[in-house]
Design a protein around this motif. Structure first.
Motif, mmCIF file in Angstrom:
data_model
loop_
_atom_site.group_PDB
_atom_site.id
_atom_site.type_symbol
_atom_site.label_atom_id
_atom_site.label_comp_id
_atom_site.label_asym_id
_atom_site.label_seq_id
_atom_site.Cartn_x
_atom_site.Cartn_y
_atom_site.Cartn_z
ATOM 1 N N UNK A 186 0.792 -1.253 0.107
ATOM 2 C CA UNK A 186 -0.028 -0.122 -0.019
ATOM 3 C C UNK A 186 0.932 1.237 0.160
ATOM 4 N N UNK A 187 2.071 1.046 0.483
ATOM 5 C CA UNK A 187 3.146 2.383 0.449
ATOM 6 C C UNK A 187 4.267 2.012 -0.208
ATOM 7 N N UNK A 188 5.117 2.479 -0.867
ATOM 8 C CA UNK A 188 6.338 1.910 -1.092
ATOM 9 C C UNK A 188 7.198 1.205 -0.265
ATOM 10 N N UNK A 189 7.842 0.187 -0.652
ATOM 11 C CA UNK A 189 8.751 -0.509 0.240
ATOM 12 C C UNK A 189 10.087 -0.538 -0.247
ATOM 13 N N UNK A 190 10.849 0.379 0.714
ATOM 14 C CA UNK A 190 12.069 0.607 0.444
ATOM 15 C C UNK A 190 12.888 0.342 1.619
ATOM 16 N N UNK A 191 14.264 0.468 1.475
ATOM 17 C CA UNK A 191 15.163 -0.001 2.475
ATOM 18 C C UNK A 191 14.848 1.051 3.683
ATOM 19 N N UNK A 192 14.572 2.285 3.322
ATOM 20 C CA UNK A 192 14.346 3.417 4.339
ATOM 21 C C UNK A 192 13.110 3.237 4.912
ATOM 22 N N UNK A 193 11.949 2.615 4.637
ATOM 23 C CA UNK A 193 10.656 2.642 4.868
ATOM 24 C C UNK A 193 10.388 1.283 5.654
ATOM 25 N N UNK A 194 11.613 0.307 5.750
ATOM 26 C CA UNK A 194 11.334 -0.859 6.376
ATOM 27 C C UNK A 194 10.902 -2.198 5.587
ATOM 28 N N UNK A 195 11.354 -2.035 4.211
ATOM 29 C CA UNK A 195 10.865 -3.142 3.445
ATOM 30 C C UNK A 195 11.074 -4.628 4.055
ATOM 31 N N UNK A 196 10.261 -5.441 3.886
ATOM 32 C CA UNK A 196 10.398 -6.714 4.467
ATOM 33 C C UNK A 196 11.741 -7.435 4.085
ATOM 34 N N UNK A 197 12.528 -7.855 5.015
ATOM 35 C CA UNK A 197 13.924 -8.511 4.684
ATOM 36 C C UNK A 197 13.624 -10.025 4.789
ATOM 37 N N UNK A 198 14.482 -10.643 3.890
ATOM 38 C CA UNK A 198 14.326 -12.344 4.018
ATOM 39 C C UNK A 198 15.829 -12.804 3.429
ATOM 40 N N UNK A 199 15.881 -13.976 3.874
ATOM 41 C CA UNK A 199 17.083 -14.780 3.311
ATOM 42 C C UNK A 199 16.792 -15.635 2.235
ATOM 43 N N UNK A 200 17.305 -15.275 1.093
ATOM 44 C CA UNK A 200 16.987 -16.107 0.033
ATOM 45 C C UNK A 200 17.034 -17.642 0.211
#
Length: 285
Positions: A156-170
């Motif tokens: 619903x909002x931009x997912x960037x590193x600054x906004x706290x986009x979900x992190x995952x370990x591929x």
């Protein structure tokens, strides 16, 4: 993370990415700006000035007095027709049929809103829920050879590193276990980046977490959990919905709500009859 659009959607290739690849894909532009604005307005309204709702993986935030900077909105199907359209989007239905079987259901549909300054979550998995940190409560040799969960995150909002986009370990979905401190999650993680209207689909066995929102804007998303038909849903959605909604639900929504699957059933009171598996298979041909 590979990117698909409704025009390039390839369910078989996506299944391979979820099981044998990084564990996540991006579906670009699945929802229109109008749909995103409508959904976001509901989420903002329902999460402003309300009492705290149940949430997860926010122990550190609670200790720091920041738990109110993450807000959940549950039972979204009852809060706006747009959420029914999101849950049963044809692209998502096609992917989930390929991944979880033709009669898959929905375990939950909720919103997660992280306000500016909101801290991140504890790295975790959703398989089929989030409590594999209690391994003794699960069957011996439980594994991810076949999926018991899929997650869809509608931005619903931009997912960037600054906004706290979900992190995952591929790739971590291949070894089913809860991430530990020794796994150095934050040293190895990638990010689920995207724009409003995009949808990240991922296998819930992959290690992941929301990251701190260091921006001046909200970071909100719709979170949908899909499950095979035989897994007990997390939310009792039919019980929380108006009777009229359930009675008028489309065929896809009836499937998602688990209304087409009869179990558990009081077999002592069930209609008499007999079904032979091979006969049913032959009839279906």
């Amino acid at each position: 993370m590979k990117t698909y659009t409704p025009d390039t959607l390839d369910p078989a290739a996506i299944v391979a990415e979820l099981l044998d690849g990084p564990g996540a894909v991006l579906l670009r532009g699945l929802f229109t700006p109008a749909e995103i604005a409508e959904a976001r307005a509901v989420v903002m309204r329902e999460s402003e000035g309300t009492a705290p709702k149940v949430t997860h993986f926010q122990g550190a935030a609670e200790q720091e007095g920041k738990i109110a900077l993450q807000r959940r909105v549950w039972n979204l199907l009852a809060k706006g027709e747009v959420f029914s359209r999101m849950a049963a989007h044809p692209a998502l239905m096609a992917v989930m049929r390929a991944f979880l079987g033709s009669e898959f259901i929905m375990g939950s549909i909720a919103a997660n809103r992280i306000l500016p300054g909101g801290p991140g979550q504890e790295p975790h998995i959703d398989y089929p829920y989030w409590d594999l940190h209690k391994p003794e409560s699960h069957p011996v040799r439980i594994n991810a050879a076949f999926p018991l969960n899929a997650q869809a995150t509608i931005l619903l909002d931009p997912f960037t590193e600054e906004t706290g986009a979900t992190a995952y370990v591929p790739g971590t979905q291949k070894e089913l276990r809860y991430p530990a401190e020794r796994d150095r999650f934050h040293e190895r993680c990638a990010r689920m980046l995207g724009e409003p209207g995009d949808t990240v689909v991922f296998f819930g066995a992959v290690w992941h977490c929301a990251m701190p929102n260091r921006s001046r804007q909200d970071r909100s998303a719709i979170l949908i959990q899909y499950l095979p038909k035989f897994v007990k849903p997390m939310e009792d959605m039919p019980a929380a919905l108006p009777r009229a909604f359930v009675e008028q639900a489309s065929p896809d929504l009836r499937q998602l709500l688990g209304l087409n699957y009869p179990y558990p059933e009081v077999l002592d009171a069930a209609k008499a009859g007999n079904a032979e598996g091979r006969t049913m298979m032959a009839t279906a041909r």
